[in-house]
Design an enzyme around this catalytic site. Structure first.
Site, PDB file in Angstrom:
ATOM      1  N   ASN A   1     -42.287  17.543  38.792  1.00 32.96           N
ATOM      2  CA  ASN A   1     -41.922  18.677  37.930  1.00 32.96           C
ATOM      3  C   ASN A   1     -43.132  19.600  37.834  1.00 32.96           C
ATOM      4  OD1 ASN A   1     -41.119  20.457  35.971  1.00 32.96           O
ATOM      5  ND2 ASN A   1     -40.958  18.944  34.316  1.00 32.96           N
ATOM      6  N   TRP A   2     -43.053  20.701  38.571  1.00 36.89           N
ATOM      7  CA  TRP A   2     -44.198  21.628  38.610  1.00 36.89           C
ATOM      8  C   TRP A   2     -44.346  22.408  37.299  1.00 36.89           C
ATOM      9  CZ3 TRP A   2     -44.494  24.497  44.040  1.00 36.89           C
ATOM     10  CH2 TRP A   2     -44.720  23.547  45.035  1.00 36.89           C
ATOM     11  N   LYS A   3     -43.318  22.364  36.452  1.00 35.26           N
ATOM     12  CA  LYS A   3     -43.312  23.162  35.212  1.00 35.26           C
ATOM     13  C   LYS A   3     -43.635  24.616  35.564  1.00 35.26           C
ATOM     14  CE  LYS A   3     -44.240  19.005  32.614  1.00 35.26           C
ATOM     15  NZ  LYS A   3     -44.847  18.352  31.460  1.00 35.26           N
TER      16      LYS A   3
ATOM     17  N   GLY B   1     -45.270  14.993  36.075  1.00 33.69           N
ATOM     18  CA  GLY B   1     -45.677  16.351  35.709  1.00 33.69           C
ATOM     19  C   GLY B   1     -46.993  16.716  36.369  1.00 33.69           C
TER      20      GLY B   1
ATOM     21  N   GLY C   1     -48.231  14.680  29.102  1.00 32.67           N
ATOM     22  CA  GLY C   1     -49.440  15.494  29.177  1.00 32.67           C
ATOM     23  C   GLY C   1     -50.567  15.032  28.271  1.00 32.67           C
TER      24      GLY C   1
ATOM     25  N   GLU D   1     -39.761  19.777  26.619  1.00 31.15           N
ATOM     26  CA  GLU D   1     -40.338  21.118  26.418  1.00 31.15           C
ATOM     27  C   GLU D   1     -39.237  22.157  26.208  1.00 31.15           C
ATOM     28  OE1 GLU D   1     -42.879  21.054  29.881  1.00 31.15           O
ATOM     29  OE2 GLU D   1     -44.077  19.490  28.928  1.00 31.15           O
TER      30      GLU D   1
ATOM     31  N   GLU E   1     -38.619   9.849  29.082  1.00 31.22           N
ATOM     32  CA  GLU E   1     -39.915  10.508  28.903  1.00 31.22           C
ATOM     33  C   GLU E   1     -40.270  10.543  27.416  1.00 31.22           C
ATOM     34  OE1 GLU E   1     -41.016  13.279  32.438  1.00 31.22           O
ATOM     35  OE2 GLU E   1     -40.080  14.463  30.883  1.00 31.22           O
TER      36      GLU E   1
ATOM     37  N   SER F   1     -47.411  11.148  31.695  1.00 26.79           N
ATOM     38  CA  SER F   1     -48.768  10.754  32.104  1.00 26.79           C
ATOM     39  C   SER F   1     -48.780   9.725  33.237  1.00 26.79           C
ATOM     40  CB  SER F   1     -49.572  10.243  30.899  1.00 26.79           C
ATOM     41  OG  SER F   1     -49.736  11.277  29.944  1.00 26.79           O
TER      42      SER F   1
ATOM     43  N   HIS G   1     -35.289  18.516  29.175  1.00 30.62           N
ATOM     44  CA  HIS G   1     -36.720  18.186  29.088  1.00 30.62           C
ATOM     45  C   HIS G   1     -37.204  18.462  27.668  1.00 30.62           C
ATOM     46  CE1 HIS G   1     -41.009  18.199  29.772  1.00 30.62           C
ATOM     47  NE2 HIS G   1     -40.777  17.562  30.901  1.00 30.62           N
TER      48      HIS G   1
HETATM   49  P1  13P Z   1     -47.041  14.655  32.667  1.00 28.74           P
HETATM   50  O1  13P Z   1     -46.856  13.789  33.880  1.00 28.74           O
HETATM   51  O2  13P Z   1     -47.976  15.811  32.911  1.00 28.74           O
HETATM   52  O3  13P Z   1     -47.348  13.873  31.445  1.00 28.74           O
HETATM   53  O4  13P Z   1     -45.601  15.347  32.406  1.00 28.74           O
HETATM   54  C1  13P Z   1     -44.484  14.550  32.388  1.00 28.74           C
HETATM   55  C2  13P Z   1     -43.301  15.435  32.391  1.00 28.74           C
HETATM   56  O5  13P Z   1     -43.035  16.134  31.448  1.00 28.74           O
HETATM   57  C3  13P Z   1     -42.467  15.447  33.608  1.00 28.74           C
HETATM   58  O6  13P Z   1     -41.261  16.082  33.375  1.00 28.74           O
END
Ligand code: 13P
Length: 258
Positions: free
Chosen positions: A13-15, A240, A179, A105, A173, A219, A103
C-alpha cells in the site's frame, strides 16, 4: 475445519507516495523487478495499491506480469454526484484487480461500517477483489476489540452470499500498529485470525471460511514477517511503509514463498 492450502498474498500500500509521477515510475520498475524475482513461480500472489493518478503509468510496468495493480479506495456505483470520488467501475476499466476498502486512514476521515460495506460490494460488482481492512484502535483488557472487529466484518459480509464472500480478502490491521513500529505478537494475530475465521465459519460454513485469505498489516518488516507467517497463521501481508523499499518489499514476499 478441513485444512486447505491457500496461496499467500502480499499487497504493498503506497498510500500517498511518492511525490511525482517520475518517482512513481522509478519505484514501480524497481518494485516489479525485485518482486518478480522474489516471488518465483506462482508461490505467492503480489499486488501494489498505488495512487489512482499513477494507475495507467504503473499499469504499463505491471502489464503482462503477475503483479496485480490496485487502488486504495473506490466509491460504490458506476457514476454519480460524488465530488472527489473514483468509482470501482472506473478502476476496473483501467485494469485494476483489487481495491483496499475500509483502511483505518479512511475510517478516521469519517467512513463508517455501512459505507465500507457498500464500497466492498461495489468492488465485487466490478469483478475485483476487495481487501477489507479491519482492526481496533486500542486493545482493552476485556477483549472488546474482538466484538469491534466482528462488527466491522458483519457490515461487509451481511449482504454477501457465499460466492461473493469467498472472493473477499480480510486484512487485520490494528490501528495502533500502523506506522508506529509497534506490533501485536504473532500469537495475538493468530487469535484474531481465528476469531475472523470463526465468524466466517458461523455465517457460511467450512468452504467459504477456508477460502477467505486473512492478511496482517501494521509495521510489517522483513524482520518480523517470518514470525507472523509461521506463528500468526496468516495468508500474507498488507504492507505500508516497507512497500516503498523495493528490497524490503521483495524480502517480505520471499518470506511468504518459503
Ligand atoms: P505500515 O506498514 O507503514 O505500518 O502501514 C500499514 C498499513 O496501513 C498498510 O495498509
Amino acid at each position: 475445519m478441513a485444512k486447505v492450502k491457500r496461496i499467500p498474498l502480499v499487497i504493498g500500500n503506497w498510500k500517498m507516495h511518492p511525490a511525482t509521477l517520475e518517482a512513481a515510475k522509478k519505484l514501480g520498475k524497481e518494485v516489479v523487478a525485485k518482486a518478480l524475482r522474489a516471488r518465483g513461480t506462482e508461490a505467492c500472489d503480489v499486488g501494489i495499491a498505488v495512487p489512482t493518478l499513477y494507475f495507467d503509468e504503473i499499469g504499463k510496468i505491471t502489464k503482462g506480469k503477475p503483479i496485480m495493480l490496485g487502488a486504495q479506495n473506490a466509491a460504490a456505483g458506476a457514476v454519480g454526484a460524488q465530488t472527489g470520488e473514483v468509482s470501482a467501475g472506473m478502476i476496473a476499466e483501467r485494469r485494476g484487480a483489487f481495491v483496499i476498502v475500509g483502511h483505518s486512514e479512511r475510517r478516521t476521515l469519517g467512513e463508517d461500517n455501512a459505507q465500507v460495506g457498500a464500497r466492498a460490494s461495489g468492488v465485487l460488482a466490478a469483478k475485483m477483489t476487495p481487501i477489507v481492512c479491519v482492526g481496533e484502535k486500542v486493545r482493552d483488557t476485556d477483549g472488546d476489540y474482538y466484538h469491534l472487529v466482528t462488527e466491522q466484518l458483519e457490515a461487509v459480509f451481511a449482504e454477501l452470499g457465499p460466492t461473493a464472500a469467498a472472493r473477499v480478502v480480510v486484512a487485520y490491521e490494528p490501528v495502533w500498529a500502523i506506522g508506529t513500529g509497534l506490533t501485536p505478537t504473532a500469537e495475538d494475530v493468530s487469535t484474531m485470525r481465528l476469531s475472523i475465521k470463526k465468524y466466517l465459519h458461523g455465517k457460511y460454513g467450512d468452504s467459504v471460511a477456508n477460502k477467505v485469505r486473512v492478511l496482517y498489516g501494521g509495521s510489517v518488516t522483513d524482520e518480523n514477517a517470518t514470525d507472523f507467517m509461521q506463528n500468526g497463521m496468516i495468508d500474507g501481508f498488507l504492507v505500508g511503509g516497507a512497500s516503498l523499499s523495493p528490497a524490503t518489499f521483495a524480502a517480505i514476499i520471499k518470506v511468504c514463498t518459503a
